[in-house]
Motif scaffolding. Sequence first.
Motif, PDB file in Angstrom:
ATOM      1  N   LYS A   6      -9.159   2.720   0.548  1.00  0.00           N
ATOM      2  CA  LYS A   6      -8.804   1.165   1.236  1.00  0.00           C
ATOM      3  C   LYS A   6      -7.968   0.493   0.715  1.00  0.00           C
ATOM      4  CE  LYS A   6      -9.743  -1.555   3.993  1.00  0.00           C
ATOM      5  NZ  LYS A   6      -9.753  -1.921   5.318  1.00  0.00           N
ATOM      6  N   ILE A   7      -7.763   0.598  -0.639  1.00  0.00           N
ATOM      7  CA  ILE A   7      -6.872  -0.443  -1.330  1.00  0.00           C
ATOM      8  C   ILE A   7      -5.544   0.393  -0.960  1.00  0.00           C
ATOM      9  CG2 ILE A   7      -6.052  -0.986  -3.746  1.00  0.00           C
ATOM     10  CD1 ILE A   7      -8.742  -0.911  -4.602  1.00  0.00           C
ATOM     11  N   LYS A   8      -5.472   1.435  -1.010  1.00  0.00           N
ATOM     12  CA  LYS A   8      -4.090   2.282  -0.725  1.00  0.00           C
ATOM     13  C   LYS A   8      -3.909   1.844   0.581  1.00  0.00           C
ATOM     14  CE  LYS A   8      -4.660   6.416  -3.716  1.00  0.00           C
ATOM     15  NZ  LYS A   8      -5.193   7.709  -3.681  1.00  0.00           N
ATOM     16  N   GLU A   9      -4.609   1.829   1.692  1.00  0.00           N
ATOM     17  CA  GLU A   9      -4.327   1.359   3.130  1.00  0.00           C
ATOM     18  C   GLU A   9      -3.839  -0.006   2.894  1.00  0.00           C
ATOM     19  OE1 GLU A   9      -6.904   2.310   6.926  1.00  0.00           O
ATOM     20  OE2 GLU A   9      -7.405   0.343   6.126  1.00  0.00           O
ATOM     21  N   GLY A  10      -4.307  -0.782   2.317  1.00  0.00           N
ATOM     22  CA  GLY A  10      -4.149  -2.205   2.129  1.00  0.00           C
ATOM     23  C   GLY A  10      -2.775  -2.365   1.509  1.00  0.00           C
ATOM     24  N   LEU A  11      -2.024  -1.535   0.750  1.00  0.00           N
ATOM     25  CA  LEU A  11      -1.066  -1.889   0.115  1.00  0.00           C
ATOM     26  C   LEU A  11       0.148  -1.027   0.859  1.00  0.00           C
ATOM     27  CD1 LEU A  11      -1.973  -1.615  -3.764  1.00  0.00           C
ATOM     28  CD2 LEU A  11      -1.290  -3.727  -2.323  1.00  0.00           C
ATOM     29  N   LYS A  12      -0.003  -0.633   2.013  1.00  0.00           N
ATOM     30  CA  LYS A  12       0.947   0.334   2.939  1.00  0.00           C
ATOM     31  C   LYS A  12       2.235  -0.412   2.892  1.00  0.00           C
ATOM     32  CE  LYS A  12       1.136   3.276   6.860  1.00  0.00           C
ATOM     33  NZ  LYS A  12       2.272   3.612   6.417  1.00  0.00           N
ATOM     34  N   LYS A  13       2.120  -1.624   3.393  1.00  0.00           N
ATOM     35  CA  LYS A  13       3.300  -2.200   3.640  1.00  0.00           C
ATOM     36  C   LYS A  13       4.086  -2.503   2.403  1.00  0.00           C
ATOM     37  CE  LYS A  13       1.764  -4.969   7.592  1.00  0.00           C
ATOM     38  NZ  LYS A  13       1.544  -6.163   8.418  1.00  0.00           N
ATOM     39  N   THR A  14       3.588  -2.773   1.317  1.00  0.00           N
ATOM     40  CA  THR A  14       4.356  -2.784   0.040  1.00  0.00           C
ATOM     41  C   THR A  14       4.974  -1.490  -0.334  1.00  0.00           C
ATOM     42  OG1 THR A  14       3.050  -4.685  -0.516  1.00  0.00           O
ATOM     43  CG2 THR A  14       4.270  -3.643  -2.180  1.00  0.00           C
ATOM     44  N   ARG A  15       4.145  -0.437  -0.065  1.00  0.00           N
ATOM     45  CA  ARG A  15       4.259   0.914  -0.520  1.00  0.00           C
ATOM     46  C   ARG A  15       5.600   1.242   0.451  1.00  0.00           C
ATOM     47  NH1 ARG A  15      -0.204   2.711  -0.660  1.00  0.00           N
ATOM     48  NH2 ARG A  15      -0.349   3.466   1.520  1.00  0.00           N
ATOM     49  N   PHE A 290      -4.810  -0.236  -8.887  1.00  0.00           N
ATOM     50  CA  PHE A 290      -3.344  -0.930  -8.003  1.00  0.00           C
ATOM     51  C   PHE A 290      -2.498  -0.190  -8.227  1.00  0.00           C
ATOM     52  CE2 PHE A 290      -0.188  -4.235  -7.416  1.00  0.00           C
ATOM     53  CZ  PHE A 290      -0.871  -4.877  -6.197  1.00  0.00           C
ATOM     54  N   VAL A 291      -1.640   0.133  -9.467  1.00  0.00           N
ATOM     55  CA  VAL A 291      -0.527   0.885  -9.454  1.00  0.00           C
ATOM     56  C   VAL A 291      -0.643   2.205  -8.958  1.00  0.00           C
ATOM     57  CG1 VAL A 291       1.198   1.884 -11.327  1.00  0.00           C
ATOM     58  CG2 VAL A 291       0.206  -0.443 -11.428  1.00  0.00           C
ATOM     59  N   ASP A 292      -1.838   2.801  -9.026  1.00  0.00           N
ATOM     60  CA  ASP A 292      -1.855   4.135  -8.438  1.00  0.00           C
ATOM     61  C   ASP A 292      -1.809   4.149  -6.958  1.00  0.00           C
ATOM     62  OD1 ASP A 292      -2.440   6.331  -9.615  1.00  0.00           O
ATOM     63  OD2 ASP A 292      -4.697   6.094  -9.604  1.00  0.00           O
ATOM     64  N   ALA A 293      -2.334   3.060  -6.290  1.00  0.00           N
ATOM     65  CA  ALA A 293      -2.181   2.847  -4.932  1.00  0.00           C
ATOM     66  C   ALA A 293      -0.742   2.616  -4.630  1.00  0.00           C
ATOM     67  CB  ALA A 293      -3.087   1.662  -4.719  1.00  0.00           C
ATOM     68  N   LEU A 294       0.152   1.822  -5.399  1.00  0.00           N
ATOM     69  CA  LEU A 294       1.355   1.473  -5.167  1.00  0.00           C
ATOM     70  C   LEU A 294       2.178   2.741  -4.939  1.00  0.00           C
ATOM     71  CD1 LEU A 294       2.350  -1.661  -7.149  1.00  0.00           C
ATOM     72  CD2 LEU A 294       1.932  -1.596  -4.626  1.00  0.00           C
ATOM     73  N   LEU A 295       1.871   3.531  -5.883  1.00  0.00           N
ATOM     74  CA  LEU A 295       2.880   4.745  -6.001  1.00  0.00           C
ATOM     75  C   LEU A 295       2.129   6.076  -5.231  1.00  0.00           C
ATOM     76  CD1 LEU A 295       3.806   4.366  -9.645  1.00  0.00           C
ATOM     77  CD2 LEU A 295       5.153   3.744  -7.634  1.00  0.00           C
ATOM     78  N   ALA A 296       1.271   5.846  -4.802  1.00  0.00           N
ATOM     79  CA  ALA A 296       0.477   6.978  -3.973  1.00  0.00           C
ATOM     80  C   ALA A 296       1.596   7.592  -2.983  1.00  0.00           C
ATOM     81  CB  ALA A 296      -0.701   6.541  -3.260  1.00  0.00           C
ATOM     82  N   THR A 297       1.358   8.883  -2.709  1.00  0.00           N
ATOM     83  CA  THR A 297       2.096   9.414  -1.884  1.00  0.00           C
ATOM     84  C   THR A 297       1.203   9.584  -0.389  1.00  0.00           C
ATOM     85  OG1 THR A 297       1.506  11.662  -2.630  1.00  0.00           O
ATOM     86  CG2 THR A 297       3.681  10.936  -3.141  1.00  0.00           C
TER      87      THR A 297
END
Length: 305
Positions: A6-15, A290-297
Amino acid sequence: MGFLSKIKEGLKKTRDSVFSKVKNILSLEKLDAETLEELEELLILSDMGVETVEEVIERLKEKVKEVKDPNTALKKVLIDILKEEEEEKKEAPKPYVLLIVGVNGTGKTTTIGKLSRIFKEQGKRVVLAAADTFRAAAVEQLKVWSERVGADFISQGQGADAAAVAYDAVMHAKSKGKDIVIIDTAGRLHTRHNLMEELKKVHRTIGRVLPGAPHDVWLVIDATTGQNGLVQAKKFAETVNITGIVLTKLDGTAKGGIVFAIKKELKTPVKYIGVGEGVDDLKPFDPEEFVDALLATEEAMDAEV
Ligand SMILES: Nc1nc2c(ncn2[C@@H]2O[C@H](COP(=O)(O)OP(=O)(O)OP(=O)(O)O)[C@@H](O)[C@H]2O)c(=O)[nH]1
Ligand SMILES: [Mg+2]
């Protein structure tokens, strides 16, 4: 969907707009001056703030000497910047009083609803105070949340004195042995003097009913407003002592790098992040997640869903 996803999805645009590009650059290119410059430009796009970006770059240059893989080095640097000093766990006061402040529409009332859900799940008994007395709709909105999550609701309707409502709520919690009082306040422009004075009055009044209260004052910042959120925060901090930040609407912006700027410039911890409108879309802020989610593939995300 899992908590992390959910956090990863939420950060999709930034990622998508910044961090996946950063990752690509770091895996494909040598970490020379040109690459660092490219990196710098990208990070600035995420609203991390020039000062913080410079610090990231400096630290990264050092870190790669020790950790060879540039992506791993970057991850470590980003986490280090966000990490808080471990707070000493104190016993929670009872009732614990939390005052929520922020400019119009940042997500205060919604955040209170989501927080109540989290506290209820921890077995806490929650009281919500409708101290946003400007609009009838504001009182109603909080009432709906209180019913939805099963919290007590204290209100005196529209037009009432905000401090009086806060007073009532704390008295209610004291006499009924409730655990947590959350006070909703009217959205105010940080530039409106009388509203800021009203906020001081609410603060003072609570302190009179219950010495030491409010125990926390959290400022809600809308991540889509980017750097302007920092300006708001500084103004609010001149009025009341802000002890935490809730950063909402991260799902709606590519400027999630603002978290780093907040940490660096405000020196106030980010407590929760909002990643959607649903009741479960508020998450405790954890630097590593948070950082994990930012840098997730994206592949890793697909595998998790
Ligand atoms: N996408 C998204 N929307 C959010 C989030 N948090 C709040 N919102 C939405 O933002 C809008 C405003 O939220 P409110 O909670 O009413 O904001 P407020 O700060 O109480 O507003 P005022 O009382 O008018 O000052 C609502 O439509 C919420 O659903 C979030 O994390 N993500
Ligand atoms: Mg509101």
